[in-house]
Every structure is written in C-alpha cells, then in structure tokens.
Write a protein that holds these residues in place. Sequence first.
Motif, PDB file in Angstrom:
ATOM      1  N   ASN A 269      -7.892   3.154   5.940  1.00 38.02           N
ATOM      2  CA  ASN A 269      -7.542   3.792   4.941  1.00 38.02           C
ATOM      3  C   ASN A 269      -8.961   4.378   4.330  1.00 38.02           C
ATOM      4  O   ASN A 269      -9.991   4.013   4.646  1.00 38.02           O
ATOM      5  CB  ASN A 269      -6.801   2.844   4.000  1.00 38.02           C
ATOM      6  CG  ASN A 269      -7.491   1.663   3.443  1.00 38.02           C
ATOM      7  OD1 ASN A 269      -8.658   1.856   2.798  1.00 38.02           O
ATOM      8  ND2 ASN A 269      -7.220   0.590   3.791  1.00 38.02           N
TER       9      ASN A 269
ATOM     10  N   TYR B 210       0.875  -1.142   0.063  1.00 39.43           N
ATOM     11  CA  TYR B 210       0.163   0.062   0.089  1.00 39.43           C
ATOM     12  C   TYR B 210       0.885   1.179  -0.030  1.00 39.43           C
ATOM     13  O   TYR B 210       0.658   2.313  -0.736  1.00 39.43           O
ATOM     14  CB  TYR B 210      -1.064   0.042   1.412  1.00 39.43           C
ATOM     15  CG  TYR B 210      -1.623   1.159   1.413  1.00 39.43           C
ATOM     16  CD1 TYR B 210      -2.634   1.539   0.382  1.00 39.43           C
ATOM     17  CD2 TYR B 210      -1.940   1.697   2.736  1.00 39.43           C
ATOM     18  CE1 TYR B 210      -3.561   2.871   0.554  1.00 39.43           C
ATOM     19  CE2 TYR B 210      -2.703   2.636   3.166  1.00 39.43           C
ATOM     20  CZ  TYR B 210      -3.413   3.396   1.947  1.00 39.43           C
ATOM     21  OH  TYR B 210      -4.374   4.233   2.080  1.00 39.43           O
TER      22      TYR B 210
ATOM     23  N   GLY C 192      -2.953   5.982   6.116  1.00 37.58           N
ATOM     24  CA  GLY C 192      -3.553   4.942   6.716  1.00 37.58           C
ATOM     25  C   GLY C 192      -2.806   3.616   6.777  1.00 37.58           C
ATOM     26  O   GLY C 192      -1.635   3.764   6.336  1.00 37.58           O
TER      27      GLY C 192
END
Length: 195
Positions: A144, A102, A126
């Motif tokens: 997130n 991510y 996040g």
Amino acid sequence: MAQFKAFDSKTEVNGETVNSIIDGMGTFKQMAVKILAENGIVNCSSGSWYPQQSWLNAFKAISEKVGQRTLIAIGTAIPRNAKFPPQINNIEKALSAIDVAYHMNHRVNNKVLFDPASGRMSEGIGHYTMQKMEDKKIKMVCNNPYPCQFDLGIIKEMAEKFKPTSSTIVDIKHDDSVPCRNKGADSCTYIVTWK
C-alpha cells in the motif's frame, strides 16, 4: 509503488481514520492539526471523506518534521479510530482484519471498497496480506502507499490487543531480507511471533 503516493488520485479516506494522526501525535495534537491543514485537510470530522494523497502528504511531512517513531504511534491509533469488522477474537483474525478495515475506510469514486453486507472487496488501493507461516508465527505483507513505520504500528497494536491470554510476548520484526517501501519497493514485510 513506493510510500506516500496514492495508487489512484480519486482515492479518499474517511475522517475517522484521518483523525488517527491527531490521536497518535498525543501532546503534539496542534502540530498534527497544522500539518493536516497545510495539506488541505481542515476541520476533519467523522463521516467526511478526504483525498488520500493529502493524507499521505501529511504523513510525509510528519516523517520529515517529527520522525519515524511518530508514524508508529499514529499506526497504533488506527484500531482506536478506524472502522474494523466485528467479531475479532484472536491474533490471526485480528491481523487478517487489517485488510478488511483498510478497505472499509477508503473509497474510490464515492464507493467504499469493502461492503460488510455482501463481503465484497473492491481493488485499487493495495492490501495487507496475512499468511500463517507456522504455529505462533505470521507473515504480514503490506502493499500500500502508507509509510513503513505506520504499518508497523497498526500490526503491533492489533497483535498486542488480540494476543492469546497465555502469551506474554508478541514480537514484530521488519523482514529486512525482502524489499522495503523505504527503499522504493512496492511493499514491506513483517514477521509476527508470540510466546
């Protein structure tokens, strides 16, 4: 922060990741291209960067026009398209790697949020937090701005791909006993078990 709203307006996502919308929509690729274009992402290409908010707006449009199942399919396309750390060889490492991936695929102020050379992760978007609960049971907390069903797809794909060879079943359930982004919460929680 609820889903579909970037934590920081300067956050960008790479083209490899954005292309997972096109890949995940299968036979509806042209619709995906149209929805991305309607949200300011035209001629998406690997190596380029796009505003995260534009991508989130496309997710919202897909959710409203096509449905939640498509968000799951897009999530399952992420491991095929986005950058992931190497040397993932089991389910725990795979689910833990989602957070690293991510951050590898997002940047703020032109700075990618994970540096593989140093192992340094920057904050601001996040996290995907993996927590081992017991043998063959993991909790994933997704804090997130992405849609709940999209995260379910990512977790499902990574768990299935890296389940132990002795396992025949992997089960991922949304934990309805805790708050959910679909209802305005900051995170969603999933329980992953395998047999």
